[in-house]
Structures are given as structure tokens and as C-alpha cells.
Design an enzyme around this catalytic site. Structure first.
Site, PDB file in Angstrom:
ATOM      1  N   ASP A 157      -3.891   5.958   6.010  1.00 36.09           N
ATOM      2  CA  ASP A 157      -4.357   7.252   6.503  1.00 36.09           C
ATOM      3  C   ASP A 157      -5.381   6.984   7.623  1.00 36.09           C
ATOM      4  OD1 ASP A 157      -4.695  10.087   6.390  1.00 36.09           O
ATOM      5  OD2 ASP A 157      -6.316   9.893   4.952  1.00 36.09           O
ATOM      6  N   PHE A 185      -1.650  16.632   3.306  1.00 35.63           N
ATOM      7  CA  PHE A 185      -2.011  15.888   2.102  1.00 35.63           C
ATOM      8  C   PHE A 185      -0.804  15.795   1.174  1.00 35.63           C
ATOM      9  CE2 PHE A 185      -3.988  14.866  -1.924  1.00 35.63           C
ATOM     10  CZ  PHE A 185      -4.806  13.823  -1.528  1.00 35.63           C
ATOM     11  N   ARG A 207       0.703  11.971  -9.865  1.00 31.94           N
ATOM     12  CA  ARG A 207       1.205  10.625  -9.564  1.00 31.94           C
ATOM     13  C   ARG A 207       2.618  10.427 -10.095  1.00 31.94           C
ATOM     14  NH1 ARG A 207      -3.133   7.469  -7.727  1.00 31.94           N
ATOM     15  NH2 ARG A 207      -5.153   7.888  -8.659  1.00 31.94           N
ATOM     16  N   GLU A 227       0.844  -1.198   0.000  1.00 30.93           N
ATOM     17  CA  GLU A 227       0.000   0.000   0.000  1.00 30.93           C
ATOM     18  C   GLU A 227       0.879   1.248   0.000  1.00 30.93           C
ATOM     19  OE1 GLU A 227      -2.468   1.512  -0.726  1.00 30.93           O
ATOM     20  OE2 GLU A 227      -4.053   1.401   0.782  1.00 30.93           O
ATOM     21  N   ASP A 228       0.386   2.323  -0.584  1.00 36.61           N
ATOM     22  CA  ASP A 228       1.152   3.567  -0.584  1.00 36.61           C
ATOM     23  C   ASP A 228       1.132   4.230   0.792  1.00 36.61           C
ATOM     24  OD1 ASP A 228      -1.558   4.153  -0.815  1.00 36.61           O
ATOM     25  OD2 ASP A 228      -1.339   5.609  -2.421  1.00 36.61           O
TER      26      ASP A 228
HETATM   27  P1  IMP Z   1      -7.447   5.465   4.217  1.00 32.36           P
HETATM   28  O1  IMP Z   1      -8.555   4.504   3.910  1.00 32.36           O
HETATM   29  O2  IMP Z   1      -7.977   6.740   4.823  1.00 32.36           O
HETATM   30  O3  IMP Z   1      -6.370   4.849   5.100  1.00 32.36           O
HETATM   31  O4  IMP Z   1      -6.775   5.924   2.884  1.00 32.36           O
HETATM   32  C1  IMP Z   1      -6.609   5.063   1.849  1.00 32.36           C
HETATM   33  C2  IMP Z   1      -6.071   5.629   0.571  1.00 32.36           C
HETATM   34  O5  IMP Z   1      -6.310   7.017   0.407  1.00 32.36           O
HETATM   35  C3  IMP Z   1      -4.581   5.469   0.495  1.00 32.36           C
HETATM   36  O6  IMP Z   1      -4.234   4.187   0.126  1.00 32.36           O
HETATM   37  C4  IMP Z   1      -4.239   6.504  -0.555  1.00 32.36           C
HETATM   38  O7  IMP Z   1      -4.346   5.935  -1.833  1.00 32.36           O
HETATM   39  C5  IMP Z   1      -5.255   7.602  -0.303  1.00 32.36           C
HETATM   40  N1  IMP Z   1      -4.615   8.655   0.510  1.00 32.36           N
HETATM   41  C6  IMP Z   1      -4.570   8.767   1.844  1.00 32.36           C
HETATM   42  N2  IMP Z   1      -3.863   9.852   2.244  1.00 32.36           N
HETATM   43  C7  IMP Z   1      -3.437  10.434   1.095  1.00 32.36           C
HETATM   44  C8  IMP Z   1      -2.633  11.602   0.811  1.00 32.36           C
HETATM   45  O8  IMP Z   1      -2.126  12.334   1.696  1.00 32.36           O
HETATM   46  N3  IMP Z   1      -2.438  11.860  -0.501  1.00 32.36           N
HETATM   47  C9  IMP Z   1      -2.934  11.100  -1.518  1.00 32.36           C
HETATM   48  N4  IMP Z   1      -3.668  10.001  -1.290  1.00 32.36           N
HETATM   49  C10 IMP Z   1      -3.929   9.684   0.000  1.00 32.36           C
HETATM   50 MG    MG Z   2      -3.623   3.464  -1.640  1.00 29.16          MG
END
Ligand code: IMP
Ligand code: MG
Length: 179
Positions: free
Chosen positions: A102, A151, A164, A98-99
């Protein structure tokens, strides 16, 4: 592409050495297991591409895609699978790539979903961890960077599908925002 409102937070050199560190840790655990790396689209595609090219043992790659945020910057908590796996993971050693974690909603959903398919093992590698935003507990087995509550774009991460392609991980400053 206008890059005047971008500020580098993590440089490509820092990313490169962190990817090497993660790969060395992954190697120790998986070198004889033919693991299945499952990339979470779209954000992880750059990281996954770099990571697997530093792995010098057999492994396979698959992708899943979860519902995204639309064009905003915050999670809804309502996650759906929009591209599922097309192979069985029963008895396989699965490493989710995963990238960024959050709120944790997406990855918690995915880990729960995959764990029901009886993999031999299931672990998570995340390039970034934004713990201040966490809503659900997530175990990150291989973690690259802990990042602040800002962000981020670049190295696969987007804002409204843009940025990206940036080689560094950057913050986006709003127009008119002070340094
Ligand atoms: P989560 O479900 O809130 O943990 O976020 C999941 C997805 O949202 C991550 O896998 C990212 O692809 C995207 N994401 C979360 N934070 C960021 C950010 O700061 N920039 C860009 N994409 C984000
Ligand atoms: Mg992601």
C-alpha cells in the site's frame, strides 16, 4: 456474519489463476535453490498457504510480523518488528510473501531489515499492489494484481480483524454509501 456491505472486486477464480501464474514464475527462478518463503503476518497467511501448495519443489516457510495499523485503515509509517525470524537467512535465497503493498512503508522496512542479514538473494512477491498510495519506492518482483485506491478485505486481509476468512477479495461499503 453480515455480508450485505461487501462487494466482490477479485473473485476466488481470478485469485486461483493468478496464484498459479505467480507460482510458475517463482518455480523458474527458485526450483533448485531451496528458497525460504517469509510470510508477513497476518495478512499474507491465506495467500502464502495457497502459493506454497502450488510449488512442487523444496522450500521452507517462516513468518515475521510487523506492527499493524491498530484498528484503522491507514498506515502510520512507524514500523516495528513484533515477531522476528528464528532462523539465520545468511546465504539463503529469501522470498518475502506479502498480501498487499500500500504505502510501501512496511515492506520497505522489512526488505531493508532482511538485506542486512546477508541473504544470497532477496525478492518480493505481493498478491496486490496499490501504487496510487505509495510513499516509498518498492520493487515488487512477482506481482499478482494492481488494485485501485479502495480498502480491501478478504483472502487474509482484514478490517478490524474481521473478514480475513472471505474467499474473494472485496470492498467494504460504508453504511448509507450509494452503489
Ligand atoms: P503499507 O505499509 O501501507 O504498504 O501497508 C502494509 C500492510 O497494511 C499490508 O501488508 C496489509 O496487511 C495492510 N493493508 C494495506 N492496504 C490494505 C487494505 O486495503 N485492506 C486491508 N489491509 C491493508
Ligand atoms: Mg500485509
Amino acid at each position: 456474519m453480515d455480508s450485505s456491505n461487501l462487494k466482490c472486486l477479485i473473485s476466488r477464480e481470478e485469485i486461483e489463476s493468478t496464484v498459479k501464474r505467480l507460482a510458475a514464475d517463482i518455480r523458474k527462478d527458485y526450483h533448485d535453490k531451496n528458497p525460504l518463503a517469509v510470510g508477513v503476518l497476518k495478512g499474507s497467511f491465506v495467500f502464502l498457504a495457497d502459493l506454497v501448495r502450488t510449488l512442487d519443489f523444496h522450500h521452507e516457510v517462516e513468518f515475521v510480523r510487523l506492527s499493524s495499523y491498530g484498528s484503522g485503515t491507514t498506515s502510520t509509517g512507524q514500523i516495528t518488528m513484533i515477531h522476528d525470524l528464528h532462523v539465520s537467512i545468511e546465504g539463503r535465497h529469501v522470498l518475502v510473501v506479502e498480501d498487499i503493498v500500500d504505502t510501501g512503508n512496511s515492506i520497505a522496512f522489512l526488505i531493508n531489515y532482511l538485506s542486512e542479514k546477508q541473504p544470497a538473494s532477496l525478492k518480493l512477491c505481493a498478491l496486490m499492489d496499490k501504487p496510487s498510495r505509495r510513499q516509498v519506492e518498492v520493487q515488487i518482483d512477482y506481482r499478482g494484481f494492481i488494485v485501485p485506491n479502495v480498502f480491501l478485505v478478504g483472502y487474509g486481509l482484514d478490517y478490524d480483524e474481521k473478514y480475513r476468512n472471505l474467499p474473494d477479495i472485496c470492498t467494504l461499503q460504508e453504511v448509507g454509501e450509494e452503489e
